[in-house]
Design a protein around this motif. Structure first.
Motif, PDB file in Angstrom:
ATOM      1  N   ASP A 298       0.830  -1.207   0.000  1.00 26.44           N
ATOM      2  CA  ASP A 298       0.000   0.000   0.000  1.00 26.44           C
ATOM      3  C   ASP A 298       0.863   1.255   0.000  1.00 26.44           C
ATOM      4  O   ASP A 298       0.578   2.223  -0.711  1.00 26.44           O
TER       5      ASP A 298
ATOM      6  N   ILE B 181       2.326   1.716  -3.466  1.00 27.36           N
ATOM      7  CA  ILE B 181       1.315   2.208  -4.407  1.00 27.36           C
ATOM      8  C   ILE B 181       1.083   3.700  -4.214  1.00 27.36           C
ATOM      9  O   ILE B 181       0.976   4.466  -5.173  1.00 27.36           O
ATOM     10  N   GLU B 182       1.027   4.152  -2.958  1.00 27.04           N
ATOM     11  CA  GLU B 182       0.828   5.575  -2.681  1.00 27.04           C
ATOM     12  C   GLU B 182       1.993   6.405  -3.208  1.00 27.04           C
ATOM     13  O   GLU B 182       1.802   7.472  -3.802  1.00 27.04           O
ATOM     14  N   GLU B 183       3.213   5.933  -3.020  1.00 31.70           N
ATOM     15  CA  GLU B 183       4.393   6.658  -3.505  1.00 31.70           C
ATOM     16  C   GLU B 183       4.391   6.752  -5.028  1.00 31.70           C
ATOM     17  O   GLU B 183       4.663   7.816  -5.606  1.00 31.70           O
TER      18      GLU B 183
ATOM     19  N   THR C  21       1.801   6.628  -6.970  1.00 31.19           N
ATOM     20  CA  THR C  21       0.703   7.516  -7.370  1.00 31.19           C
ATOM     21  C   THR C  21       1.118   8.975  -7.284  1.00 31.19           C
ATOM     22  O   THR C  21       0.836   9.778  -8.186  1.00 31.19           O
ATOM     23  N   GLN C  22       1.809   9.345  -6.197  1.00 33.18           N
ATOM     24  CA  GLN C  22       2.280  10.722  -6.048  1.00 33.18           C
ATOM     25  C   GLN C  22       3.296  11.077  -7.132  1.00 33.18           C
ATOM     26  O   GLN C  22       3.279  12.192  -7.684  1.00 33.18           O
ATOM     27  N   GLN C  23       4.185  10.155  -7.460  1.00 36.03           N
ATOM     28  CA  GLN C  23       5.155  10.408  -8.530  1.00 36.03           C
ATOM     29  C   GLN C  23       4.451  10.620  -9.869  1.00 36.03           C
ATOM     30  O   GLN C  23       4.830  11.499 -10.654  1.00 36.03           O
ATOM     31  N   LEU C  24       3.423   9.840 -10.130  1.00 31.56           N
ATOM     32  CA  LEU C  24       2.673   9.986 -11.377  1.00 31.56           C
ATOM     33  C   LEU C  24       1.981  11.339 -11.448  1.00 31.56           C
ATOM     34  O   LEU C  24       1.996  12.007 -12.493  1.00 31.56           O
ATOM     35  N   LEU C  25       1.397  11.787 -10.339  1.00 33.92           N
ATOM     36  CA  LEU C  25       0.723  13.085 -10.322  1.00 33.92           C
ATOM     37  C   LEU C  25       1.712  14.224 -10.550  1.00 33.92           C
ATOM     38  O   LEU C  25       1.427  15.175 -11.291  1.00 33.92           O
TER      39      LEU C  25
END
Length: 210
Positions: A70, A73-75, A77-81
């Motif tokens: 988890d 996945i959060e890390e 997601t932040q990189q993608l944003l």
């Protein structure tokens, strides 16, 4: 003889009323004996162990184990944003630079044409009062066509008369004190100024009130 028989007969409910107090007393004595046989310390230990078991179950239920996936996945997601935001800014900046390049690609050519406009203005002023209508009409026609072409490329003439002196748009070459005129105002234009898409292409040469 009848009196003796009446004394012998008894109320059947009397036996039941007498039996009920005896049974109540027997129950009370049994409760006392049962309570006397239990150790109070054992009862307290049982209560504490029960409460400790409940609290341990509550702590185990309120603190679930975290899955390392988890956090990963959060890390990601932040990189993608962040990457998407950087790309949007780059695309916006590139589009703006391209538009400015198209708008100002002909800046030097248009600036070189401004003296031609000045000469047309001088020619029209010189023809005022001269009886040469055909010559004046021909010069005016060419002058209008040149102005139309300049407008198509975003060139507009400054409106300087009466405006406050702005060093970013005006070049003061003369000063004059005028009665009733607010100081720092443009009172005469000696050479017209022009804008290219709202930016200064050539500042206006002006006379300013003091």
């Amino acid at each position: 003889m009848l009196l003796v028989a009446e004394d012998v007969v008894k109320d059947p409910n009397a036996n039941e009323e007498e039996a009920e107090p005896k049974s109540a007393e027997a129950d009370a004595e049994g409760d006392v004996r049962s309570s006397e046989g239990v150790d109070p310390a054992e009862m307290a230990e049982e209560d504490l162990s029960y409460e400790a078991g409940d609290s341990a179950e509550e702590e185990g239920a309120s603190a679930p184990e975290l899955d390392p996936r988890d956090a990963q996945i959060e890390e990601l997601t932040q990189q993608l944003l962040r990457t998407r935001a950087d790309f949007d800014n780059f695309r916006r900046r590139t589009r703006q630079e391209r538009e400015e390049l198209v708008q100002f690609a002909t800046k030097k050519l248009l600036a070189d044409l401004l003296p031609v406009l000045d000469n047309f203005d001088r020619a029209l002023q010189a023809l005022e009062g001269v009886d040469e209508p055909q010559m004046k009409q021909g010069i005016e026609m060419v002058h209008r066509q040149l102005i139309q072409v300049m407008h198509q490329y975003g060139v507009t003439e400054m409106d300087a008369i009466g405006a406050p002196f702005d060093p970013s748009q005006h070049e003061a070459v003369m000063q004059e004190q005028v009665e009733g005129q607010e100081p720092g105002r443009v009172i005469e234009v000696l050479q017209k100024g022009y804008l290219l898409h709202g930016k200064v292409l050539r500042p206006a040469m002006v006379k300013v009130s003091v």
